[in-house]
Write a protein that holds these residues in place. Structure first.
Motif, PDB file in Angstrom:
ATOM      1  N   SER A   1       0.907  -1.219   0.054  1.00 30.36           N
ATOM      2  CA  SER A   1      -0.098  -0.005   0.005  1.00 30.36           C
ATOM      3  C   SER A   1       0.935   1.185  -0.141  1.00 30.36           C
ATOM      4  O   SER A   1       0.415   2.170  -0.760  1.00 30.36           O
ATOM      5  CB  SER A   1      -0.772  -0.082   1.258  1.00 30.36           C
TER       6      SER A   1
ATOM      7  N   ILE B   1       1.345   4.053  -2.916  1.00 33.36           N
ATOM      8  CA  ILE B   1       1.174   5.592  -2.481  1.00 33.36           C
ATOM      9  C   ILE B   1       2.250   6.525  -3.068  1.00 33.36           C
ATOM     10  O   ILE B   1       2.086   7.562  -3.805  1.00 33.36           O
ATOM     11  CB  ILE B   1       0.903   5.927  -1.061  1.00 33.36           C
TER      12      ILE B   1
ATOM     13  N   THR C   1       2.523   6.412  -7.202  1.00 34.99           N
ATOM     14  CA  THR C   1       1.608   7.191  -7.813  1.00 34.99           C
ATOM     15  C   THR C   1       1.779   8.644  -7.501  1.00 34.99           C
ATOM     16  O   THR C   1       1.593   9.292  -8.467  1.00 34.99           O
ATOM     17  CB  THR C   1       0.105   6.781  -7.499  1.00 34.99           C
ATOM     18  N   GLY C   2       2.074   8.939  -6.170  1.00 34.29           N
ATOM     19  CA  GLY C   2       2.445  10.310  -5.969  1.00 34.29           C
ATOM     20  C   GLY C   2       3.481  10.951  -6.314  1.00 34.29           C
ATOM     21  O   GLY C   2       3.423  12.100  -6.826  1.00 34.29           O
TER      22      GLY C   2
ATOM     23  N   LEU D   1      -3.658  11.054  -1.769  1.00 35.27           N
ATOM     24  CA  LEU D   1      -3.162   9.970  -1.456  1.00 35.27           C
ATOM     25  C   LEU D   1      -2.572   9.428  -0.093  1.00 35.27           C
ATOM     26  O   LEU D   1      -2.622   8.366   0.341  1.00 35.27           O
ATOM     27  CB  LEU D   1      -2.043   9.695  -2.567  1.00 35.27           C
ATOM     28  N   ILE D   2      -1.932  10.548   0.285  1.00 38.85           N
ATOM     29  CA  ILE D   2      -1.301  10.531   1.721  1.00 38.85           C
ATOM     30  C   ILE D   2      -2.260  10.832   3.098  1.00 38.85           C
ATOM     31  O   ILE D   2      -1.703  11.019   4.204  1.00 38.85           O
ATOM     32  CB  ILE D   2       0.004  11.203   1.821  1.00 38.85           C
TER      33      ILE D   2
END
Length: 295
Positions: free
Chosen positions: A52, A56, A59-60, A115-116
């Protein structure tokens, strides 16, 4: 059927300028941000991070690089038309309005921040700093003699964020890795700046290629050397095994190859060296990942 196909082609053609604005057609830039972030995730986690967290950060990283490119093109819209390599970029060529680029960059930044949302407070604060660094980088080309150093900090801020996300702290190792990334960024972005040296001189943009002048090749190789030296010190400190050292040697061979490409300062060779840094970063990460896979 023909009408549907023509409509699809029309929609696609309208999206192409936005695709180019976000540099999604040029993944090398994203990879140059991704390799040091992956290094930090593996080292901070003492091995492969949770899936996971990996998703993150991957993608970030891609999202923030895209947002940064949109902001950069907005800030440089009045300069890009005078540079051969950039005069056809979507904003300066009139394919995208400046306000559209800003709106898209803001939307992407918000998405990246979402996302975070599940991560700790330290990571979120660092993310805000990362956004400010990415947004302000284009301005440094107006006054800072080596804006590539600022770029290295902006491009490498995934490193402290990775340590914060995994350990909820920022050990000295995180800052050492960030410093290594600054040296690496100066090296590869100076190669990139050498392609536009004469155009940048005419329009008054500040770059390391102009600042280093006749010592540009020496400065690049020196920065590569410092980057590799810091990682060698990390390898010794963490008692890394042969797999890491093979990756580091591979990265050093890439750096040596770049000297062959840039020593004559030909634009094609300098641009090829810049793109080849993807292999340098990939080999170093492969060494780190292999070490943890084998211990």
């Amino acid at each position: 059927m023909i009408k549907k196909s023509s409509r699809l082609l029309s929609c696609f053609s309208q999206l192409v300028p936005y695709w180019r604005l976000l540099r999604l057609d040029k993944p090398v830039g994203s990879l140059l941000l991704l390799w040091p972030t992956l290094n930090a995730l593996w080292i901070a986690s003492n091995g492969p991070p949770p899936l996971s967290l990996l998703l993150i950060f991957v993608t970030g990283t891609i999202l923030m690089r895209s947002a940064g490119c949109a902001i950069n093109d907005y800030a440089d819209r009045d300069f890009d038309r005078f540079v051969e390599r950039t005069r056809e970029r979507p904003i300066t060529s009139g394919q995208i309005a400046p306000w559209q680029a800003l709106a898209l960059a803001a939307a992407i930044a918000v998405l990246a921040f979402l996302l975070i949302a599940s991560l700790n407070a330290l990571t979120k604060w660092l993310a805000l700093i990362a956004v400010l660094l990415a947004a302000s980088y284009p301005l440094t080309k107006r006054f800072f003699a080596v804006p590539q150093a600022y770029l290295g900090c902006a491009f490498g801020f995934g490193i402290p964020m990775a340590f914060a996300a995994v350990q909820n702290q920022l050990p000295p190792l995180a800052w050492a890795m960030l410093m290594a990334n600054i040296f690496w960024s100066i090296a590869y972005d100076t190669e990139y700046a050498m392609v536009d040296r004469e155009d940048d001189r005419k329009i008054g943009i500040r770059t390391s290629a102009l600042t280093f002048g006749q010592f540009d090749v020496l400065a690049i190789m020196g920065c590569y050397g410092l980057f590799l030296l810091i990682y060698a010190a990390i390898g010794i400190t963490l008692a890394y095994t042969l797999a890491f050292w093979l990756g580091l040697i591979g990265a050093a061979i890439c750096a040596a190859y770049h000297y062959r490409l840039i020593r004559t300062r030909e634009r094609s060779g300098c641009f090829a060296a810049f793109k080849h840094n993807n292999w340098l970063g990939g080999l170093l990460f492969a060494g780190i990942a292999a070490h943890y896979a084998l211990v």
